[in-house]
Motif scaffolding. Structure first.
Motif, mmCIF file in Angstrom:
data_model
loop_
_atom_site.group_PDB
_atom_site.id
_atom_site.type_symbol
_atom_site.label_atom_id
_atom_site.label_comp_id
_atom_site.label_asym_id
_atom_site.label_seq_id
_atom_site.Cartn_x
_atom_site.Cartn_y
_atom_site.Cartn_z
ATOM 1 N N UNK A 1 0.818 -1.230 0.000
ATOM 2 C CA UNK A 1 0.000 0.000 0.000
ATOM 3 C C UNK A 1 0.847 1.272 0.000
ATOM 4 N N UNK A 2 2.170 1.113 -0.068
ATOM 5 C CA UNK A 2 3.098 2.247 -0.143
ATOM 6 C C UNK A 2 3.048 3.171 1.066
ATOM 7 N N UNK A 3 2.535 2.648 2.179
ATOM 8 C CA UNK A 3 2.565 3.464 3.396
ATOM 9 C C UNK A 3 3.986 3.428 3.966
ATOM 10 N N UNK A 4 4.367 4.502 4.645
ATOM 11 C CA UNK A 4 5.690 4.571 5.260
ATOM 12 C C UNK A 4 5.585 4.277 6.745
ATOM 13 N N UNK A 5 6.517 3.490 7.246
ATOM 14 C CA UNK A 5 6.547 3.211 8.676
ATOM 15 C C UNK A 5 7.990 3.278 9.143
ATOM 16 N N UNK A 6 8.162 3.519 10.425
ATOM 17 C CA UNK A 6 9.499 3.560 11.000
ATOM 18 C C UNK A 6 9.546 2.501 12.092
ATOM 19 N N UNK A 7 10.547 1.638 12.030
ATOM 20 C CA UNK A 7 10.666 0.563 13.009
ATOM 21 C C UNK A 7 12.073 0.531 13.584
ATOM 22 N N UNK A 8 12.161 0.044 14.823
ATOM 23 C CA UNK A 8 13.478 -0.157 15.431
ATOM 24 C C UNK A 8 14.190 -1.296 14.713
ATOM 25 N N UNK A 9 15.494 -1.150 14.547
ATOM 26 C CA UNK A 9 16.292 -2.212 13.932
ATOM 27 C C UNK A 9 16.759 -3.139 15.047
ATOM 28 N N UNK A 10 16.366 -4.426 14.993
ATOM 29 C CA UNK A 10 16.813 -5.345 16.056
ATOM 30 C C UNK A 10 18.307 -5.635 15.905
ATOM 31 N N UNK A 11 18.934 -6.044 17.023
ATOM 32 C CA UNK A 11 20.380 -6.297 17.012
ATOM 33 C C UNK A 11 20.817 -7.194 15.866
#
Length: 131
Positions: free
Chosen positions: A94-104
């Protein structure tokens, strides 16, 4: 929330499967069944580990009790940018933008412009790999 929870009988859970305990999605680590008296129901003990927090949880219920299993969706995304320990992703459906934490385990492995997967578990999004 209108999320439909999948339910299964506790005796059908398998090691490596998934179960929701106290609202927390977990991976099943061990399932043991104990018979109680000749008229009693067998009891099932499930030991599981929280998918996000790594915390161990256990439940014990009669074998025909129903338990909830988390809804796990795997989604494809493109890495737009990496800012510190966060990744900006664009969902490729759906081309939505999200920001996520990068796991180790993914630090230094994500590259801008490349595709990756993230998981949505009971509405919570994570880049943590769910095996």
């Amino acid at each position: 929330s209108g999320e439909k929870m999948a339910q299964i009988e506790i005796k059908d859970l398998k090691k490596g499967g998934f179960v929701t305990i106290d609202g927390v999605p977990c991976r099943v680590d061990d399932v043991s069944i104990s018979k109680s008296g000749k008229h009693g129901h067998a009891k099932v003990r499930v030991d599981a580990i929280g998918l996000f927090d790594g915390v161990r949880k256990s439940i014990v219920k009669p074998s025909d009790s129903r338990v909830e299993t988390p809804m796990i969706l795997k989604k494809k995304a493109q890495v737009l940018a990496i800012i510190g320990k966060k990744a900006q992703l664009m969902n490729l459906e759906d081309y939505s933008n999200i920001e996520l934490d990068i796991p180790e385990e993914l630090e230094g492995k994500l590259k801008e412009g490349e595709e990756t997967f993230y998981f949505e578990v009971d509405g919570v999004r994570t880049l943590k790999q769910i095996k």
